[in-house]
Design an enzyme around this catalytic site. Structure first.
Site, mmCIF file in Angstrom:
data_model
loop_
_atom_site.group_PDB
_atom_site.id
_atom_site.type_symbol
_atom_site.label_atom_id
_atom_site.label_comp_id
_atom_site.label_asym_id
_atom_site.label_seq_id
_atom_site.Cartn_x
_atom_site.Cartn_y
_atom_site.Cartn_z
ATOM 1 N N ILE A 124 -0.353 9.452 7.661
ATOM 2 C CA ILE A 124 -1.062 8.739 8.963
ATOM 3 C C ILE A 124 -0.416 9.247 10.062
ATOM 4 O O ILE A 124 -1.130 9.488 11.037
ATOM 5 C CB ILE A 124 -0.686 7.223 8.721
ATOM 6 C CG1 ILE A 124 -1.396 6.808 7.191
ATOM 7 C CG2 ILE A 124 -1.249 6.530 9.822
ATOM 8 C CD1 ILE A 124 -2.761 6.877 7.199
ATOM 9 N N SER B 160 -4.406 -2.091 7.315
ATOM 10 C CA SER B 160 -4.455 -0.986 6.192
ATOM 11 C C SER B 160 -5.956 -0.535 6.252
ATOM 12 O O SER B 160 -6.846 -1.106 6.757
ATOM 13 C CB SER B 160 -4.186 -1.453 4.571
ATOM 14 O OG SER B 160 -5.295 -2.300 4.231
ATOM 15 N N CYS B 161 -6.040 0.681 5.460
ATOM 16 C CA CYS B 161 -7.556 1.387 5.520
ATOM 17 C C CYS B 161 -8.585 0.478 4.900
ATOM 18 O O CYS B 161 -9.565 0.372 5.609
ATOM 19 C CB CYS B 161 -7.359 2.641 4.658
ATOM 20 S SG CYS B 161 -6.321 2.245 3.173
ATOM 21 N N ARG C 135 -8.665 4.519 -4.667
ATOM 22 C CA ARG C 135 -8.254 5.700 -5.072
ATOM 23 C C ARG C 135 -6.914 5.489 -5.620
ATOM 24 O O ARG C 135 -6.086 4.583 -5.060
ATOM 25 C CB ARG C 135 -8.212 6.852 -4.064
ATOM 26 C CG ARG C 135 -7.643 6.503 -2.819
ATOM 27 C CD ARG C 135 -6.067 7.012 -2.977
ATOM 28 N NE ARG C 135 -5.191 6.718 -1.791
ATOM 29 C CZ ARG C 135 -4.362 5.923 -1.532
ATOM 30 N NH1 ARG C 135 -4.197 4.840 -2.404
ATOM 31 N NH2 ARG C 135 -3.550 5.944 -0.641
ATOM 32 N N HIS D 93 -5.874 -7.829 -0.075
ATOM 33 C CA HIS D 93 -6.561 -7.493 0.885
ATOM 34 C C HIS D 93 -7.400 -8.743 1.804
ATOM 35 O O HIS D 93 -7.528 -8.731 2.785
ATOM 36 C CB HIS D 93 -7.776 -6.533 0.409
ATOM 37 C CG HIS D 93 -7.322 -5.510 -0.257
ATOM 38 N ND1 HIS D 93 -7.110 -5.249 -1.536
ATOM 39 C CD2 HIS D 93 -6.693 -4.321 0.216
ATOM 40 C CE1 HIS D 93 -6.508 -4.253 -1.775
ATOM 41 N NE2 HIS D 93 -6.465 -3.343 -1.047
ATOM 42 N N HIS E 150 -11.785 5.551 -1.192
ATOM 43 C CA HIS E 150 -11.933 4.063 -1.840
ATOM 44 C C HIS E 150 -13.291 3.813 -1.567
ATOM 45 O O HIS E 150 -14.191 4.233 -0.894
ATOM 46 C CB HIS E 150 -11.239 2.956 -0.972
ATOM 47 C CG HIS E 150 -9.776 3.095 -0.723
ATOM 48 N ND1 HIS E 150 -8.772 2.954 -1.911
ATOM 49 C CD2 HIS E 150 -8.753 3.122 0.427
ATOM 50 C CE1 HIS E 150 -7.568 3.154 -1.427
ATOM 51 N NE2 HIS E 150 -7.678 3.195 -0.121
ATOM 52 N N GLN F 224 -9.243 6.475 3.008
ATOM 53 C CA GLN F 224 -7.959 6.152 3.250
ATOM 54 C C GLN F 224 -7.081 6.829 4.250
ATOM 55 O O GLN F 224 -6.085 6.164 4.933
ATOM 56 C CB GLN F 224 -7.361 5.657 2.025
ATOM 57 C CG GLN F 224 -6.481 6.728 1.340
ATOM 58 C CD GLN F 224 -7.634 7.815 0.596
ATOM 59 O OE1 GLN F 224 -8.911 7.576 0.594
ATOM 60 N NE2 GLN F 224 -7.285 9.054 -0.030
#
Ligand SMILES: NC(=O)C1=CN([C@@H]2O[C@H](COP(=O)(O)OP(=O)(O)OC[C@H]3O[C@@H](n4cnc5c(N)ncnc54)[C@H](O)[C@@H]3O)[C@@H](O)[C@H]2O)C=CC1
Ligand SMILES: O=C(OP(=O)(O)O)[C@H](O)COP(=O)(O)O
Length: 337
Positions: free
Chosen positions: A12, A139-140, A168, A194, A220, A301
């Site tokens: 990142i 998060s992603c 993933r 999530h 993902h 991601q």
């Protein structure tokens, strides 16, 4: 110019550094790493001042022929804002350092929500971060869910979200990750983290999420069911999403049947590292049955949170409103497939 420090230069952090460098109102003041490796060498090649995140290991950089500008504390002191992109849990350990130098900090989705003043998604709650000292870019997966939920809530109202996230196993460079030949309920308990995480963005949302991990590294995949507060035709939802700059509707004509071709398309389009900053929603999958909406979306991601970090910098410092910031970030990064 906003002086940005990046602490943690991995998957990142290195992408955020490149994106910040593209911004007309920002400068990368420096990046901090714990040890020399190929990423440290690339940072130096790109001209980013390199700081030592762990003082006792600073000598290792000299041994590897890499010049160090100083300890990470100097970087944090000199910056207007720090983006902490260290592994999950390390951001929490770094918080006291950012406080000591009175430098506002952005953290990533691996940190707990209660570490910060607010969690952040540019499309959904930009203003909540204005003037905050500690902000978490979610998060992603949470970013991907929030970008879809925000316009649906505004246009039709959302009664309930149910999402299954096929995640993933690891990023392409994470050679220690798995599964290699399995399909894991992960976490096996329901809901996965999530759903509660999305509720840090929309506190009155009813959402249940289920997670899995599969032997893939590219992206993902979300299978999403949203019960709306009214019956809507699928074509209306497609038109609504088409207006959203960080949602890419994959048209049938492109013949993109999965993450592999999506990544190939991003590489063909000249995207750096093959990054896909947008949610990728299969247009044909957008379907409605009564007031239930269904769709599939791919989430890259490694990159979807990168423009969100750039916007969070402006939000924290009160340098722009959501629309201005998102537009500048999109234009400079080339977002909008
Ligand atoms: N990779 C992904 O798919 C995504 C990751 N995130 C979150 O972003 C954060 C960072 O994740 P990644 O970039 O994937 O991790 P990474 O492991 O690729 O990069 C982290 C970097 O921080 C360095 N580091 C370790 N300890 C440090 C310290 N004390 N000070 C400074 N640097 C230190 C590591 O050497 C590495 O270069 C985590 O919170 C993660 O949950 C969020 C969205 C997606
Ligand atoms: O935040 C992420 O995923 P998550 O939303 O499933 O926790 C990133 O893809 C990092 O996941 P990881 O903790 O499996 O490296």
């Amino acid at each position: 110019m906003i002086q940005v420090a990046i602490n943690g230069y991995g998957t990142i952090g290195k992408r955020v550094a490149d994106a910040v460098r593209e911004q007309p109102d920002m400068e990368v003041r420096g990046v901090a790493k714990t040890r020399p490796n190929f990423e440290a060498e690339t940072a130096v090649d790109k001209g980013f001042p390199l700081y030592a995140a762990v003082e006792e290991r600073a000598d290792q950089f000299a041994d590897a022929g890499l010049e160090i500008a100083g300890p990470v504390e100097d970087l944090v002191d000199a910056a207007d804002v720090v983006v902490d992109a260290t592994p999950s849990g390390i951001g929490a350990e770094n918080k006291s350092m950012y406080e000591a130098y009175d430098t506002p900090a952005l953290y990533q989705g691996g940190e707990d929500a209660d570490l910060v003043d607010t969690s952040f998604n540019a499309r959904s709650n930009f203003e909540d971060a204005t003037g905050a000292d500690h902000v978490r870019v979610v998060s992603c997966n949470t970013t991907g869910l929030s970008r879809v939920i925000a316009p649906l809530r505004e246009a039709y109202g959302v009664e309930k979200v149910r999402a299954t996230l096929v995640r993933r196993g690891g990023d392409p460079g994470q050679t220690s990750r798995g599964p290699i030949n399995d399909i894991l309920p992960n976490p096996v308990t329901i809901p996965s983290h999530h759903g509660p995480d999305v509720e840090t963005i929309f506190d009155d949302l009813d959402i249940d999420t289920l997670g899995m991990k599969v032997p893939a590294t590219l992206m993902h995949m979300h299978s999403l069911n949203v019960t709306l507060e009214e019956e809507v035709d699928a074509s209306e939802v497609r038109d609504l999403f088409a207006e959203e700059s960080r949602l890419f509707l994959i048209p049938e004509r492109m013949d993109i049947d999965g993450s592999g071709k999506l990544k190939e398309y991003a590489l063909d389009a000249g995207r750096p590292r093959g990054d896909v900053w947008e949610n990728c929603i299969w247009e044909e999958s957008i379907s409605t049955v009564g007031d239930d909406l269904y769709l599939f979306q791919g989430i890259h991601q490694e990159s979807d949170v990168v423009p969100e970090n750039v916007d969070a910098i402006r939000a924290v410092l009160g340098e722009a409103d959501a629309e201005e910031s998102i537009e500048t970030t999109n234009e400079t990064m080339g977002i909008g497939l």
